[in-house]
Design a protein around this motif. Structure first.
Motif, PDB file in Angstrom:
ATOM      1  N   LYS A  22       1.996  -4.307  -3.310  1.00  0.00           N
ATOM      2  CA  LYS A  22       1.373  -4.937  -2.141  1.00  0.00           C
ATOM      3  C   LYS A  22      -0.115  -4.580  -2.087  1.00  0.00           C
ATOM      4  CE  LYS A  22       3.090  -7.102   0.734  1.00  0.00           C
ATOM      5  NZ  LYS A  22       3.205  -8.556   0.942  1.00  0.00           N
ATOM      6  N   ALA A  23      -0.450  -3.328  -2.386  1.00  0.00           N
ATOM      7  CA  ALA A  23      -1.855  -2.914  -2.404  1.00  0.00           C
ATOM      8  C   ALA A  23      -2.626  -3.685  -3.463  1.00  0.00           C
ATOM      9  CB  ALA A  23      -1.962  -1.412  -2.659  1.00  0.00           C
ATOM     10  N   CYS A 165      -6.591  -0.718   6.527  1.00  0.00           N
ATOM     11  CA  CYS A 165      -5.233  -1.185   6.288  1.00  0.00           C
ATOM     12  C   CYS A 165      -4.332  -0.027   5.865  1.00  0.00           C
ATOM     13  CB  CYS A 165      -5.275  -2.249   5.181  1.00  0.00           C
ATOM     14  SG  CYS A 165      -3.693  -2.977   4.792  1.00  0.00           S
ATOM     15  N   VAL A 167      -0.701   0.396   4.062  1.00  0.00           N
ATOM     16  CA  VAL A 167       0.388  -0.280   3.361  1.00  0.00           C
ATOM     17  C   VAL A 167       1.552   0.692   3.344  1.00  0.00           C
ATOM     18  CG1 VAL A 167       1.132  -1.441   1.260  1.00  0.00           C
ATOM     19  CG2 VAL A 167      -1.270  -1.535   1.940  1.00  0.00           C
ATOM     20  N   ALA A 189       5.259  -3.455   2.792  1.00  0.00           N
ATOM     21  CA  ALA A 189       5.454  -3.836   1.396  1.00  0.00           C
ATOM     22  C   ALA A 189       6.828  -4.418   1.131  1.00  0.00           C
ATOM     23  CB  ALA A 189       5.227  -2.616   0.496  1.00  0.00           C
TER      24      ALA A 189
END
Length: 192
Positions: A22-23, A165, A167, A189
């Protein structure tokens, strides 16, 4: 288990690897020069980046260096005194080096954040490196499994208001979500 005995995260469905994926989607293709922190989830992200090309990875993490040095990416190493607990260079020399750079993004890990108003580090000298990266990056991302909200570590290196952000996974404590909903983008995620 001490850091030297930890097994590398290779399971593609593991929470750390999901967070790293996701990152990566948040970083590429918009950001090309970024700081990558020390830690297991950062190492998962380094493994993903090593399969790509054209990026500049700035890091003090020895495991991240080892993973990325054979890739088609440029690796910039922050020198300094070795901090064995985090397997990275640390201290003022490494921090001063980072203060000379302008980075598109910085990706951090947190050792925990239960009793603090931001992410924490287990090594006081290494937290200087994290603080310098934080000050010199346009986008600041923290990677942390939801379980990290259940404890804290030695020193806080940032406040959530200075992080763009987080995550994490969807098991994150709703109290934390509600407290920082207006100041911090929280990305899960493990959700679609």
């Amino acid at each position: 288990m001490p850091p030297s005995e930890k097994k590398p995260e290779t399971d593609t469905a593991s929470p750390k690897m999901q967070i790293a994926r996701k990152a990566l989607s948040l970083l590429t293709p918009w950001f090309h020069h970024f700081f990558l922190d020390s830690g297991e989830t950062s190492l998962c992200l380094a493994r993903l980046i090593a399969q790509l090309s054209g990026y500049t990875i700035i890091t003090a993490s020895i495991p991240v260096i080892n993973v990325c040095m054979g890739s088609q990416n440029q690796v910039i190493i922050c020198g300094g005194v070795l901090a064995p607990q985090v397997q990275a260079s640390a201290g003022t020399f490494a921090a001063d080096f980072l203060n000379q750079l302008n980075m598109d993004a910085a990706v951090f890990e947190s050792e925990g954040f239960q009793a603090s108003s931001g992410p924490t580090s287990s090594d006081l000298d290494y937290s200087q490196v994290q603080k310098a990266a934080l000050q010199n990056a346009r986008l600041r991302i923290v990677l942390a499994e939801s379980s990290k909200a259940g404890y804290s570590s030695l020193t806080q290196f940032a406040v959530w208001e200075n992080i763009d952000c987080l995550v994490t996974d969807s098991c994150l404590d709703p109290t934390f979500r509600n407290k920082y909903a207006n100041t911090l983008r929280i990305v899960f995620a493990d959700s679609l």
